[in-house]
Design an enzyme around this catalytic site. Sequence first.
Site, PDB file in Angstrom:
ATOM      1  N   ARG A  57       0.594  -1.145  -0.018  1.00 36.86           N
ATOM      2  CA  ARG A  57      -0.075  -0.039  -0.047  1.00 36.86           C
ATOM      3  C   ARG A  57       0.860   1.499  -0.133  1.00 36.86           C
ATOM      4  O   ARG A  57       0.498   2.073  -0.890  1.00 36.86           O
ATOM      5  CB  ARG A  57      -0.900   0.295   1.050  1.00 36.86           C
ATOM      6  CG  ARG A  57      -2.224  -0.859   1.189  1.00 36.86           C
ATOM      7  CD  ARG A  57      -2.539  -1.137   2.419  1.00 36.86           C
ATOM      8  NE  ARG A  57      -1.471  -2.302   2.810  1.00 36.86           N
ATOM      9  CZ  ARG A  57      -1.471  -3.565   2.401  1.00 36.86           C
ATOM     10  NH1 ARG A  57      -2.511  -4.227   1.714  1.00 36.86           N
ATOM     11  NH2 ARG A  57      -0.511  -4.495   2.706  1.00 36.86           N
ATOM     12  N   THR A  58       1.861   1.168   0.926  1.00 35.80           N
ATOM     13  CA  THR A  58       2.527   2.648   1.189  1.00 35.80           C
ATOM     14  C   THR A  58       3.133   3.078  -0.221  1.00 35.80           C
ATOM     15  O   THR A  58       3.230   4.277  -0.679  1.00 35.80           O
ATOM     16  CB  THR A  58       3.335   2.602   2.174  1.00 35.80           C
ATOM     17  OG1 THR A  58       2.701   2.047   3.481  1.00 35.80           O
ATOM     18  CG2 THR A  58       4.105   3.878   2.819  1.00 35.80           C
ATOM     19  N   LYS A  86      26.459  -4.505  -2.691  1.00 33.97           N
ATOM     20  CA  LYS A  86      27.936  -4.231  -2.732  1.00 33.97           C
ATOM     21  C   LYS A  86      28.462  -3.811  -1.328  1.00 33.97           C
ATOM     22  O   LYS A  86      29.767  -3.211  -1.677  1.00 33.97           O
ATOM     23  CB  LYS A  86      28.182  -3.587  -3.981  1.00 33.97           C
ATOM     24  CG  LYS A  86      27.816  -4.109  -5.177  1.00 33.97           C
ATOM     25  CD  LYS A  86      28.163  -3.206  -6.502  1.00 33.97           C
ATOM     26  CE  LYS A  86      26.980  -3.346  -7.693  1.00 33.97           C
ATOM     27  NZ  LYS A  86      27.157  -1.988  -8.537  1.00 33.97           N
ATOM     28  N   ARG A 107      11.313   3.634   3.397  1.00 31.07           N
ATOM     29  CA  ARG A 107      11.023   2.863   4.347  1.00 31.07           C
ATOM     30  C   ARG A 107      12.230   2.033   4.633  1.00 31.07           C
ATOM     31  O   ARG A 107      12.817   1.580   3.803  1.00 31.07           O
ATOM     32  CB  ARG A 107       9.883   1.770   4.223  1.00 31.07           C
ATOM     33  CG  ARG A 107       9.459   0.712   5.154  1.00 31.07           C
ATOM     34  CD  ARG A 107       8.228  -0.159   4.613  1.00 31.07           C
ATOM     35  NE  ARG A 107       7.229   0.815   4.897  1.00 31.07           N
ATOM     36  CZ  ARG A 107       6.090   0.308   4.809  1.00 31.07           C
ATOM     37  NH1 ARG A 107       5.789  -1.165   4.515  1.00 31.07           N
ATOM     38  NH2 ARG A 107       4.685   0.916   5.199  1.00 31.07           N
ATOM     39  N   HIS A 135       4.875   5.974  11.370  1.00 33.89           N
ATOM     40  CA  HIS A 135       4.482   6.008  10.076  1.00 33.89           C
ATOM     41  C   HIS A 135       3.362   6.990   9.730  1.00 33.89           C
ATOM     42  O   HIS A 135       2.234   7.043   9.917  1.00 33.89           O
ATOM     43  CB  HIS A 135       3.748   4.418   9.834  1.00 33.89           C
ATOM     44  CG  HIS A 135       3.253   4.074   8.626  1.00 33.89           C
ATOM     45  ND1 HIS A 135       3.610   4.711   7.290  1.00 33.89           N
ATOM     46  CD2 HIS A 135       3.219   2.750   7.946  1.00 33.89           C
ATOM     47  CE1 HIS A 135       3.152   4.243   6.259  1.00 33.89           C
ATOM     48  NE2 HIS A 135       3.066   2.830   6.666  1.00 33.89           N
TER      49      HIS A 135
HETATM   50  N1   CP Z   1      -0.234  -0.020   5.944  1.00 36.32           N
HETATM   51  C1   CP Z   1       1.013  -0.277   5.256  1.00 36.32           C
HETATM   52  O1   CP Z   1       2.083   0.337   5.637  1.00 36.32           O
HETATM   53  O2   CP Z   1       0.816  -1.368   4.485  1.00 36.32           O
HETATM   54  P1   CP Z   1       2.268  -1.546   3.317  1.00 36.32           P
HETATM   55  O3   CP Z   1       3.212  -2.516   4.539  1.00 36.32           O
HETATM   56  O4   CP Z   1       1.724  -2.857   2.602  1.00 36.32           O
HETATM   57  O5   CP Z   1       3.013  -0.521   2.841  1.00 36.32           O
END
Ligand code: CP
Length: 304
Positions: A57-58, A86, A107, A135
């Site tokens: 999603r993110t 590397k 992320r 988040h």
């Molecule tokens: N809600 C969320 O962060 O989903 P993903 O891990 O799929 O990005």
Amino acid sequence: MSFNLKDIISIRDFTKSDVDYILKKAEKMEPIAKSEDVCHKKDGKLLGVMFYEPSTRTRLSFETAMKRLGGDVIGFSEKGNTSVQKGEVLYDTAQIVSQYSDAIVMRHDMEGAARFISDIVDVPVINAGDGAGQHPSQTLLDLYTIKRTRGDLKNLKIALVGDLKYGRTVHSLVYALAMYNVEMIFIAPEELQMPHEIIEDLNKLNCKFTMKSTLLDNLEDLDVLYMTRIQKERFPDPKEYLKVKGQYTLNRSNLEGSDTILMHPLPRVDEINFDVDDLDNAMYFKQAFYGVPVRMAILDSIIK
Ligand code: CP
């Protein structure tokens, strides 16, 4: 109303006015997110995507958001295909992606990683999840979902259920809910309860909350039930995961006939049965869609 944050690292950097600014802008972005209108506000701009941990999603909603704004995306969703293999360190990779893009969304499994790169690159940085840390864009879309569904964020009663120890979505969300005088109930096995330092912060903020280990019988008293996945990948010992796995599962009969909205940041594992999905109050797929207008609002606010 104005928005003055350069980077989106932690929801704790936001004032209530910053949050309200993004939520209001997201509403204006909805027709573009639904493809009912087109936008060229970020024509020629590039978003650099650095995903060291898996995401559906993110990453996809940030990419969609950037493209819906007229911009484009470069980057990686798997560090195995990059020079990290590397031995390249995060400092160097971030420097390089910042040379090629107008903002970075990252992320990473290390708490504090997004703050670290925001201090060393010139372009805006968005934290798309740093280990069990924060988040913030998820929190903004969670708030947007509640506001669009309930009409307001103030004075609600919300239960957060599942892995409150490792779940970064709830670690972000509670600070935002505290701004709106929301009453919170933390439902988790004792070993996965909300971290002590967050509890201390909430006490300092005079936040109303209680802690429990069993799923409430009277779910209908709640405005929102926010389920989360047990974060298997963050357990140092897999045996500890097996002890707490599968403790909370909702099925259709738990929710049917109730006004309580059911949210989940997803992915789900076994917390919500598939027979819940077509109930009107099952909001998690809509919640995932709202990630697009909210992330459009974020990108539009920080990419100049
Ligand atoms: N809600 C969320 O962060 O989903 P993903 O891990 O799929 O990005």
